[in-house]
Design an enzyme around this catalytic site. Structure first.
Site, PDB file in Angstrom:
ATOM      1  N   CYS A  79      -4.762   5.237  -4.962  1.00  0.00           N
ATOM      2  CA  CYS A  79      -4.050   3.977  -4.739  1.00  0.00           C
ATOM      3  C   CYS A  79      -2.609   4.194  -5.163  1.00  0.00           C
ATOM      4  CB  CYS A  79      -4.694   2.843  -5.531  1.00  0.00           C
ATOM      5  SG  CYS A  79      -3.817   1.269  -5.395  1.00  0.00           S
ATOM      6  N   CYS A 109       0.861  -1.181   0.000  1.00  0.00           N
ATOM      7  CA  CYS A 109       0.000   0.000   0.000  1.00  0.00           C
ATOM      8  C   CYS A 109       0.897   1.230   0.000  1.00  0.00           C
ATOM      9  CB  CYS A 109      -0.924   0.004   1.213  1.00  0.00           C
ATOM     10  SG  CYS A 109      -2.018   1.439   1.273  1.00  0.00           S
TER      11      CYS A 109
END
Length: 284
Positions: A227, A82
């Site tokens: 993202c 992430c």
């Protein structure tokens, strides 16, 4: 401690990176990470705190790292990478006095990341080398890497690039990102047998050679405002096709990221904001 076992209270920090939001838990004292049910409960926007992912700050795993972190999706599943979360973890470590230098290392579930503190609450994170080999993504049914793959999906053919940035990504180039069938095609690709571990699906529009627009349908979450690993994936797929330059601005619904990949043999570097929203206590 972040968790008070006697009362069930859990202290946390709410953060976001370009709108991709997180609940950050300090587990350096050895408190166990949340199980799938607790992670999903914390992430619930109606009955919990609300977030895209849970980030757990843990003791470092590699030599030279100041800390490690775990990642839990809003559906309770564990994640391996992430990018926006890495920046938020870095900012949390700086605020807490754990990281006291301009450059330091943090461990994600997949690798160690070099981090640099920039001006204005921004951080740069070395995101590793992109992996285009299908077994490394993983992408089944293809023996060799290609610039573009094609899969029959419910009577249509979906064309996409594929890469692993520590987690699997499919990148679909579109003419207008605002009109992209993000949820429909994203869900179909995630459920396709070609992606045995499911996949994050990005829909990218090239504005010019230094600027792209992107929406990402994340596995275990759905569409998010940003993202980081998806921005890296979209950028490197387009760079491999010579569609954009090696330093590109990525505009996502929640904000702006910068992705640099100087050459094929260097790491991808992502930079962007890390924002504190509030500190709180969850009563369970």
């Amino acid at each position: 401690m972040s968790a008070d076992g006697r009362s069930g209270r859990l202290r946390f920090t709410k953060m976001h990176g370009a709108g991709n939001d997180f609940v950050v838990l300090d587990l350096r004292d050895g408190t166990p990470p949340p199980d799938a049910a607790l992670a999903a409960q914390l992430a619930d926007r109606h009955f919990g705190v609300g977030c895209d992912q849970i980030l757990t700050i843990e003791a470092p795993r590699s030599e030279g790292a100041v800390a490690a972190y775990g990642i839990w999706n809003s559906d309770g599943s564990a994640a391996r990478q992430c990018g926006n979360g890495a920046r938020c973890v870095a900012a949390w470590l700086v605020r807490d006095g754990i990281a006291q230098c301009e450059r330091f290392i943090i461990d994600s579930p997949v690798t160690a990341h070099a981090v640099e503190r920039l001006e204005g609450g921004r951080y740069a994170v070395a995101m590793g080398m992109p992996q285009f080999d299908p077994p490394q993504i993983p992408l089944a049914g293809f023996a060799h890497a290609r610039d573009e793959y094609a899969l029959p999906v419910h009577g249509d053919t979906v064309r996409f690039g594929a890469v692993s940035m520590g987690n699997p990504h499919a990148v679909v180039e579109v003419g207008r990102v605002d009109a992209a069938p993000v949820e429909r095609v994203g869900t179909l690709l995630q459920q396709n047998a070609a992606f045995p571990d499911s996949v994050n699906v990005g829909f990218v529009q090239v504005v010019d050679p230094t600027h792209v627009r992107l929406r990402v349908f994340e596995r275990g979450v759905g569409e998010t405002l940003a993202c980081g690993s998806g921005a890296c994936a979209a950028a490197v797929v387009l760079m491999q096709r010579c569609r954009v330059e090696r330093d590109v601005q990525v505009s996502l619904p929640g904000g702006e990221l910068r992705i640099r990949w100087p050459c094929d043999h260097e790491q991808v570097v992502m930079s962007g904001p890390a924002v504190f929203v509030f500190d709180g206590e969850w009563n369970g």
